[in-house]
Design an enzyme around this catalytic site. Structure first.
Site, PDB file in Angstrom:
ATOM      1  N   GLU A  61       0.829  -1.208   0.000  1.00  0.00           N
ATOM      2  CA  GLU A  61       0.000   0.000   0.000  1.00  0.00           C
ATOM      3  C   GLU A  61       0.862   1.256   0.000  1.00  0.00           C
ATOM      4  O   GLU A  61       0.513   2.252  -0.639  1.00  0.00           O
ATOM      5  CB  GLU A  61      -0.955   0.013   1.182  1.00  0.00           C
ATOM      6  CG  GLU A  61      -1.924   1.168   1.109  1.00  0.00           C
ATOM      7  CD  GLU A  61      -3.211   0.951   1.869  1.00  0.00           C
ATOM      8  OE1 GLU A  61      -3.957   1.940   1.971  1.00  0.00           O
ATOM      9  OE2 GLU A  61      -3.471  -0.159   2.349  1.00  0.00           O
ATOM     10  N   SER A  62       1.985   1.226   0.686  1.00  0.00           N
ATOM     11  CA  SER A  62       2.895   2.376   0.677  1.00  0.00           C
ATOM     12  C   SER A  62       3.394   2.647  -0.734  1.00  0.00           C
ATOM     13  O   SER A  62       3.405   3.801  -1.193  1.00  0.00           O
ATOM     14  CB  SER A  62       4.079   2.123   1.611  1.00  0.00           C
ATOM     15  OG  SER A  62       3.635   1.952   2.930  1.00  0.00           O
TER      16      SER A  62
END
Length: 141
Positions: A61-62
């Site tokens: 997700e980062s």
């Protein structure tokens, strides 16, 4: 701004965030992809001393969120995650994992991305897809 300068900015954004806590470092940026690494150690283990699936998702997700934001930042837009799907395919106890986020579809209001997380031998550890919504960014004055 060059891709090298953008990488420096991305890594500076990580200060005092989950990314810093997990040791995530962005290492390469292209027109439609972003690469980053995360150490696999006790900080990201689950009780069986293997890489926690949540840590893999945090890396994915980062990468996906940051890639989308880099793609829309100059347009005074921001990208926020709305959905992430993951498949954990192989365990990992120590070393480094490398994630690569690629934009599959860059729409005006929606980005769809694929993120692959691999070990040092290029074995696929986790495969994710992610959807980000593009919104108007609040401009600080």
């Amino acid at each position: 701004m060059t891709n090298t300068e953008k990488l420096v900015q991305l890594n500076q954004w990580n200060k005092d965030t989950l990314m810093e806590t997990l040791g995530i470092v962005f290492t390469e940026l292209g027109d439609d992809y972003l690469v980053g690494t995360m150490p696999v150690n006790s900080k990201v283990h689950q009780p069986l001393k293997m890489l926690h699936g949540g840590a893999s998702i945090a890396l994915a997700e980062s990468l996906g969120s940051c890639l989308s934001n880099i793609l829309v930042f100059s347009e005074d837009k921001a990208a926020v995650g709305t959905s992430i799907n993951s498949n954990h395919l192989k365990s990992k106890n120590e070393g480094i994992v490398t994630g690569t986020a690629r934009i599959i579809r860059k729409g005006k209001t929606l980005h769809f991305l694929e993120i692959e997380i691999k070990d040092e031998k290029e074995s696929l550890i986790c495969h994710c897809t992610m959807t980000n919504m593009v919104i108007n960014r609040q401009i600080e004055k």
